[in-house]
Design a protein around this motif. Structure first.
Motif, mmCIF file in Angstrom:
data_model
loop_
_atom_site.group_PDB
_atom_site.id
_atom_site.type_symbol
_atom_site.label_atom_id
_atom_site.label_comp_id
_atom_site.label_asym_id
_atom_site.label_seq_id
_atom_site.Cartn_x
_atom_site.Cartn_y
_atom_site.Cartn_z
ATOM 1 N N SER A 50 0.846 -1.211 0.000
ATOM 2 C CA SER A 50 0.000 0.000 0.000
ATOM 3 C C SER A 50 0.878 1.255 0.000
ATOM 4 C CB SER A 50 -0.874 0.024 1.259
ATOM 5 O OG SER A 50 -0.021 0.148 2.392
ATOM 6 N N THR A 51 0.246 2.397 -0.266
ATOM 7 C CA THR A 51 0.962 3.679 -0.195
ATOM 8 C C THR A 51 1.479 3.897 1.227
ATOM 9 O OG1 THR A 51 -0.430 4.592 -1.931
ATOM 10 C CG2 THR A 51 0.693 6.181 -0.534
ATOM 11 N N ALA A 52 0.677 3.461 2.212
ATOM 12 C CA ALA A 52 1.091 3.634 3.614
ATOM 13 C C ALA A 52 2.376 2.843 3.887
ATOM 14 C CB ALA A 52 -0.027 3.177 4.542
ATOM 15 N N ASP A 53 2.472 1.629 3.324
ATOM 16 C CA ASP A 53 3.708 0.835 3.473
ATOM 17 C C ASP A 53 4.908 1.605 2.913
ATOM 18 O OD1 ASP A 53 2.523 -1.394 4.508
ATOM 19 O OD2 ASP A 53 2.961 -2.716 2.804
ATOM 20 N N VAL A 54 4.720 2.149 1.707
ATOM 21 C CA VAL A 54 5.831 2.840 1.033
ATOM 22 C C VAL A 54 6.264 4.037 1.869
ATOM 23 C CG1 VAL A 54 6.524 4.080 -1.065
ATOM 24 C CG2 VAL A 54 5.062 2.058 -1.242
ATOM 25 N N SER A 55 5.270 4.754 2.409
ATOM 26 C CA SER A 55 5.584 5.909 3.238
ATOM 27 C C SER A 55 6.366 5.472 4.480
ATOM 28 C CB SER A 55 4.277 6.615 3.622
ATOM 29 O OG SER A 55 4.546 7.645 4.513
ATOM 30 N N ALA A 56 5.944 4.340 5.085
ATOM 31 C CA ALA A 56 6.641 3.847 6.298
ATOM 32 C C ALA A 56 8.084 3.457 5.955
ATOM 33 C CB ALA A 56 5.878 2.658 6.878
ATOM 34 N N VAL A 57 8.256 2.814 4.799
ATOM 35 C CA VAL A 57 9.622 2.411 4.380
ATOM 36 C C VAL A 57 10.485 3.660 4.229
ATOM 37 C CG1 VAL A 57 10.983 1.442 2.459
ATOM 38 C CG2 VAL A 57 8.895 0.275 3.229
ATOM 39 N N MET A 58 9.948 4.669 3.557
ATOM 40 C CA MET A 58 10.765 5.862 3.288
ATOM 41 C C MET A 58 11.046 6.648 4.574
ATOM 42 S SD MET A 58 11.548 5.323 0.254
ATOM 43 C CE MET A 58 12.781 6.601 0.344
ATOM 44 N N LYS A 59 10.064 6.683 5.495
ATOM 45 C CA LYS A 59 10.305 7.398 6.766
ATOM 46 C C LYS A 59 11.470 6.738 7.513
ATOM 47 C CE LYS A 59 5.935 9.598 7.738
ATOM 48 N NZ LYS A 59 4.539 9.312 8.003
ATOM 49 N N GLY A 175 9.148 10.253 3.128
ATOM 50 C CA GLY A 175 7.909 9.545 3.470
ATOM 51 C C GLY A 175 6.642 10.364 3.261
ATOM 52 N N THR A 176 6.789 11.642 2.903
ATOM 53 C CA THR A 176 5.602 12.478 2.656
ATOM 54 C C THR A 176 4.811 11.925 1.464
ATOM 55 O OG1 THR A 176 6.866 14.408 3.321
ATOM 56 C CG2 THR A 176 4.836 14.856 2.084
#
Ligand code: FAD
Length: 468
Positions: A50-59, A175-176
């Motif tokens: 999900s987009t949320a996963d990608v954001s968590a990875v990047m954060k 992560g934004t």
């Protein structure tokens, strides 16, 4: 604990157990793409859902300064998805849903892992059409197409990926999550960051969803092969067809060597003296196609075509395209090594470029089969060699090719992008000021340089040279 371990613990906590892969036997397939770039092993792979996963990875990656390389189908030709600094590969095979097709708005909403050929098939079932058609369509993914601004044979009539992107969700290096573009046909609010993101090779942001434009599916298609006795005769054909009001869906060129390879695979019966072929497709209203085909045939014979053959049924047409799509792999089987360049020149300069490729082959004693999207002046110039000692001659020939392309007001890459392999040549086409401006843009989007490092910019690529 290393910064990578700290980042991976945070990622697993956010994305769920099992989201991080570290088994070396599974990592290997994420170490390379479909280019001659040397493989580099990632230290971990995260298959986002999900987009949320990608954001968590990047954060997590941003906090711990761990490099991240996004990856689609891995069919890239310039090493774009090769994780040169190690770090994390972010893979999208689980985000592969076509989330909806809006027949009223003529749009579709897709996740980045959707295979391009699958999207084409699904939209065609609805009598709609997603035109971008890279020849790798059975294995490349929409996210990779957006990052590379992929084209294909039918770009001649329909344009490349950028023309079909209305908006997208992207995750920045920190992560934004941003929504770029719009759902409407028109819209001029703010900078056009959607266009900036398309073709940025995964160095500015990660695409996690996209809204793509569709068009009505053409009613019918006919495919013809025009055979010529010399390569010199094909260059004027594109301009002549256009000058006489013809706009084929595609005009693909095969030179003598490419014909030799395709001929048995496609079951082609063509005149023996054929030295160049144009594969031309017309599409549109069925009732008008026969007349258009006849008009085009007359023009081609006026331009000294030896023969114009028309595919008689869909099986014959599919066989032709299957062997055209396989051509790159068929060429690869001809020699131990192959490098394929995808240069572009203005259509009117194609004869100069074709002549120059032949000259290069003679001068450097190399086999240089050439084929490609003649309608766009975009040629795949292939360098084949067996003996490793020949590589120095190949490098000289490639540099000479690029110089000639720039002299002809062309560009180094029409489809594949710069990645690792073409980074050293970027200054041949772009001024120091232009490269510096783009580096500043990169700094704004990715101040810690964790997003797909080592790509596009010569200084960045040099940093990781020989790292793997
Ligand atoms: C046989 C063959 C034929 C080909 N024919 C064509 C052709 O006709 N036209 C053409 O244009 N290309 C062609 N290509 C090249 C290649 O298929 C395209 O560049 C394609 O767009 C790459 O897509 P991919 O999903 O495989 O991306 P990958 O190779 O996985 O990645 C390509 C780049 O995109 C980035 N990326 C991937 N996903 C994302 C994402 N979600 N967000 C941000 N960045 C991302 C990667 O980091 C990398 O820089 C061909 C390749 C092969 C092997």
């Amino acid at each position: 604990m290393s910064s990578l371990d700290s980042a991976l613990i945070a990622i697993e906590r956010a994305c769920g157990s099992g989201s991080v892969i570290r088994d070396p036997s599974l990592l290997e397939s994420y170490s390379h793409d479909d280019s001659e770039a040397l493989p580099c092993m990632p230290e971990a792979v995260v298959r986002a859902t999900s987009t949320a996963d990608v954001s968590a990875v990047m954060k997590a990656a941003y906090a711990h300064e761990v490099p991240v390389t996004p990856r689609g189908g891995g069919t890239g030709r310039v090493g774009g998805a090769v994780p040169v600094p190690g770090g994390i590969v972010l893979a999208f095979e689980k985000m592969n849903a076509v989330e909806g097709i809006d027949k009223g708005e003529l749009t579709t909403r897709v996740q980045p892992g959707v295979i391009t050929g699958e999207l084409k098939r699904v939209t065609e079932e609805e009598n709609l059409y997603y035109p971008p058609d890279p020849n790798s369509l059975d294995s490349c993914a929409i996210g990779g197409n957006l990052a590379a601004n992929a084209g294909g044979p039918r770009a001649f009539k329909y344009g490349v990926t950028r023309e079909y992107v209305m908006g997208m969700d992207v995750v920045l290096a920190d992560g934004t999550i941003l929504k770029l573009g719009r759902e409407t046909k028109k819209g001029v609010t703010g900078y056009d960051l959607t266009s900036l993101m398309v073709g940025s090779e995964g160095t500015l942001g990660i695409v996690t969803e996209a809204t793509l434009r569709l068009i009505p599916k053409p009613e019918a298609t006919v495919t013809a092969l025009a055979c010529f006795s010399s390569l010199d005769e094909v260059a004027p054909v594109v301009s002549s067809l256009m000058a006489q009001g013809q706009l084929p869906a595609c005009i693909e060129l095969l030179d003598e060597e490419a014909i030799r390879i395709v001929r048995p695979e496609a079951g082609l019966t063509i005149p023996n003296e054929t030295k160049a072929i144009l594969l031309i497709e017309l599409d549109g209203e069925e009732a008008r196609l026969e007349g258009e085909l006849e008009r085009m045939g007359n023009i081609l014979f006026d331009l000294d075509a030896l023969e114009v053959l028309v595919a008689q049924h869909s099986g014959e047409r599919e066989r032709l395209w299957a062997s055209r799509r396989e051509l790159s792999y068929s060429l690869k089987r001809q020699a131990a090594n192959k490098l394929s360049e995808d240069v572009v020149v203005p259509r009117t300069k194609m004869a100069d470029l074709l002549g120059y490729c032949a000259e290069l082959g003679d001068r450097h004693s190399l086999l240089i089969p050439t084929y490609g999207h003649a309608g766009d002046g975009n040629l795949h110039v292939n360098f084949l060699w067996n003996d490793p000692d020949e590589k120095a001659r190949v490098d000289l020939a490639i540099e000479a090719l690029f110089r000639r392309v720039i002299e002809l007001r062309g560009t180094l890459s029409g489809e594949h992008g710069i990645g690792i392999l073409k980074a050293p040549y970027l200054p041949m086409e772009q001024s120091p000021a232009l490269i510096a401006l783009q580096e500043k843009i990169k700094d704004v989007f990715d101040p810690k340089h964790i997003l797909n490092p080592g790509k596009i910019f010569p200084a960045d690529a040099k940093r990781f040279h020989g790292a793997c």
